[in-house]
Design an enzyme around this catalytic site. Structure first.
Site, PDB file in Angstrom:
ATOM      1  N   ARG A 276       0.726  57.338 -91.516  1.00 58.97           N
ATOM      2  CA  ARG A 276       0.250  56.087 -91.933  1.00 58.97           C
ATOM      3  C   ARG A 276       1.290  54.993 -92.508  1.00 58.97           C
ATOM      4  NH1 ARG A 276      -3.707  59.021 -95.688  1.00 58.97           N
ATOM      5  NH2 ARG A 276      -4.106  57.092 -96.685  1.00 58.97           N
TER       6      ARG A 276
ATOM      7  N   ARG B 138      -9.570  63.633 -98.784  1.00 65.45           N
ATOM      8  CA  ARG B 138      -9.397  63.030 -97.474  1.00 65.45           C
ATOM      9  C   ARG B 138      -8.589  63.958 -96.472  1.00 65.45           C
ATOM     10  NH1 ARG B 138      -8.505  56.679 -97.757  1.00 65.45           N
ATOM     11  NH2 ARG B 138      -7.496  57.208 -96.102  1.00 65.45           N
TER      12      ARG B 138
ATOM     13  N   ARG C 206      -5.033  62.814-104.336  1.00 63.71           N
ATOM     14  CA  ARG C 206      -5.949  61.977-104.449  1.00 63.71           C
ATOM     15  C   ARG C 206      -7.457  62.933-104.064  1.00 63.71           C
ATOM     16  NH1 ARG C 206      -6.438  56.443-101.042  1.00 63.71           N
ATOM     17  NH2 ARG C 206      -6.054  57.616 -99.209  1.00 63.71           N
TER      18      ARG C 206
ATOM     19  N   LYS D 122      -5.217  49.779-103.274  1.00 66.09           N
ATOM     20  CA  LYS D 122      -6.359  48.990-103.165  1.00 66.09           C
ATOM     21  C   LYS D 122      -7.799  49.342-103.434  1.00 66.09           C
ATOM     22  CE  LYS D 122      -5.114  49.333 -98.552  1.00 66.09           C
ATOM     23  NZ  LYS D 122      -4.072  50.158 -98.477  1.00 66.09           N
TER      24      LYS D 122
ATOM     25  N   ARG E  38      -4.481  44.359 -90.939  1.00 64.02           N
ATOM     26  CA  ARG E  38      -3.582  45.177 -90.800  1.00 64.02           C
ATOM     27  C   ARG E  38      -2.631  45.182 -89.680  1.00 64.02           C
ATOM     28  NH1 ARG E  38      -6.331  49.894 -93.646  1.00 64.02           N
ATOM     29  NH2 ARG E  38      -5.073  51.154 -94.170  1.00 64.02           N
TER      30      ARG E  38
HETATM   31  P1  ADP Z   1      -5.106  53.859 -96.610  1.00 63.66           P
HETATM   32  O1  ADP Z   1      -5.627  54.698 -97.744  1.00 63.66           O
HETATM   33  O2  ADP Z   1      -4.121  54.483 -95.769  1.00 63.66           O
HETATM   34  O3  ADP Z   1      -5.045  52.598 -97.275  1.00 63.66           O
HETATM   35  P2  ADP Z   1      -7.766  53.197 -95.521  1.00 63.66           P
HETATM   36  O4  ADP Z   1      -8.853  54.022 -96.234  1.00 63.66           O
HETATM   37  O5  ADP Z   1      -7.759  51.676 -95.829  1.00 63.66           O
HETATM   38  O6  ADP Z   1      -6.361  53.872 -95.882  1.00 63.66           O
HETATM   39  O7  ADP Z   1      -7.937  53.348 -93.856  1.00 63.66           O
HETATM   40  C1  ADP Z   1      -8.051  54.486 -93.032  1.00 63.66           C
HETATM   41  C2  ADP Z   1      -7.788  54.610 -91.746  1.00 63.66           C
HETATM   42  O8  ADP Z   1      -9.083  53.890 -91.246  1.00 63.66           O
HETATM   43  C3  ADP Z   1      -6.583  53.983 -91.123  1.00 63.66           C
HETATM   44  O9  ADP Z   1      -5.550  54.797 -91.253  1.00 63.66           O
HETATM   45  C4  ADP Z   1      -7.042  53.678 -89.783  1.00 63.66           C
HETATM   46  O10 ADP Z   1      -7.034  54.878 -88.921  1.00 63.66           O
HETATM   47  C5  ADP Z   1      -8.273  52.899 -89.967  1.00 63.66           C
HETATM   48  N1  ADP Z   1      -8.408  51.672 -90.506  1.00 63.66           N
HETATM   49  C6  ADP Z   1      -8.818  50.995 -91.622  1.00 63.66           C
HETATM   50  N2  ADP Z   1      -8.550  49.619 -91.792  1.00 63.66           N
HETATM   51  C7  ADP Z   1      -8.161  49.364 -90.387  1.00 63.66           C
HETATM   52  C8  ADP Z   1      -7.785  48.168 -89.833  1.00 63.66           C
HETATM   53  N3  ADP Z   1      -7.706  46.868 -90.345  1.00 63.66           N
HETATM   54  N4  ADP Z   1      -7.160  48.066 -88.498  1.00 63.66           N
HETATM   55  C9  ADP Z   1      -6.997  49.311 -87.811  1.00 63.66           C
HETATM   56  N5  ADP Z   1      -7.491  50.554 -88.307  1.00 63.66           N
HETATM   57  C10 ADP Z   1      -7.929  50.427 -89.725  1.00 63.66           C
END
Ligand code: ADP
Ligand code: ZN
Length: 217
Positions: free
Chosen positions: A166, A155, A122, A13, A88
């Site tokens: 996750r 990260r 990553r 993404k 989400r």
């Molecule tokens: P990923 O690489 O898992 O897609 P992101 O960088 O988008 O991760 O998100 C990292 C973390 O931020 C998630 O694991 C969650 O804890 C929090 N987070 C991000 N977006 C949301 C959301 N829309 N609702 C709830 N928590 C979120």
């Protein structure tokens, strides 16, 4: 145009969003980046969300929705946005309908084994957030960002246990939103990736082609 880029953790993404941002002139609203930044800055919000982000759990909806609204309000007049990491949960998806009109959902389809492999290799730029991979998307100089010269890091939630969590959270809480989207009228653009070494540009070109067919690019 307003769009959502939707897919599992590690489906790309952020990588595609930054490239689409440049091509389409959209403002990217990346929830994960926003939360990581607030945790780093140790703001009030950062203190509230830290525990969730570190464990790979979802931040509660009320907090996320507030943050989303603030960022949508800051999008310059006449410009569209691209949501990365929102919605989400089903409740987030329902609230979004009331906040803004979404023109397209870009759905990323990536097999599980690629996701795990990608997340564990990553690396991210501390300075500009650009995403690299120690195997297939290497920076020119080890651990240094090609774009800005900033240092790369892994990260803290890209560890095997948190990655597993996750993915579980995605399957239980986020994937079900797809059914809700399917019942709606917003068109989908589906981008699949079935090899580890597929260059991001190839996927982005395919997305752009589909967007043009929908007269959105
Ligand atoms: P990923 O690489 O898992 O897609 P992101 O960088 O988008 O991760 O998100 C990292 C973390 O931020 C998630 O694991 C969650 O804890 C929090 N987070 C991000 N977006 C949301 C959301 N829309 N609702 C709830 N928590 C979120
Ligand atoms: Zn950088």
């Amino acid at each position: 145009m307003n769009a959502i880029i939707f897919g599992a953790p590690g489906s790309g993404k952020g990588t595609y969003a930054s490239r689409l941002q440049a091509k389409l002139g959209l403002t990217v609203i990346a929830m994960g980046d926003i939360f990581r930044e607030t945790v780093k800055q140790e703001t009030e919000l950062g203190k509230k969300v830290k525990g969730y982000v570190e464990k790979g759990l979802l931040v509660p909806d009320d907090i996320v929705i507030e943050v989303l609204k603030e960022h949508v309000a800051k999008v310059p007049e006449g410009k569209g946005f691209l949501l990365d990491g929102f919605p989400r949960t089903l409740d987030q998806a329902k609230v979004l309908e009331k906040i803004a009109k979404i023109d397209v959902i870009i759905l990323l389809m990536v097999p599980d084994w690629i996701i795990v492999e990608r997340l564990s290799t990553r690396r991210i730029c501390h300075n500009c957030g650009a995403v690299y991979n120690t195997r297939f998307l290497k920076p020119k100089v080890d651990m240094v960002c090609d774009k800005c010269g900033g240092p790369l890091y892994q990260r803290p939630d890209d560890t095997p246990e948190v990655i597993k969590k996750r993915i579980e959270v995605y399957e239980a809480q986020t994937r079900p939103i797809l059914q809700f989207f399917r019942e709606g009228t917003v068109p989908f653009v589906v981008a699949s990736c079935d090899a580890l070494d597929t260059p991001p540009e190839k996927v982005v070109d395919a997305i752009m082609k589909d967007l043009r067919e929908l007269s959105l690019a």
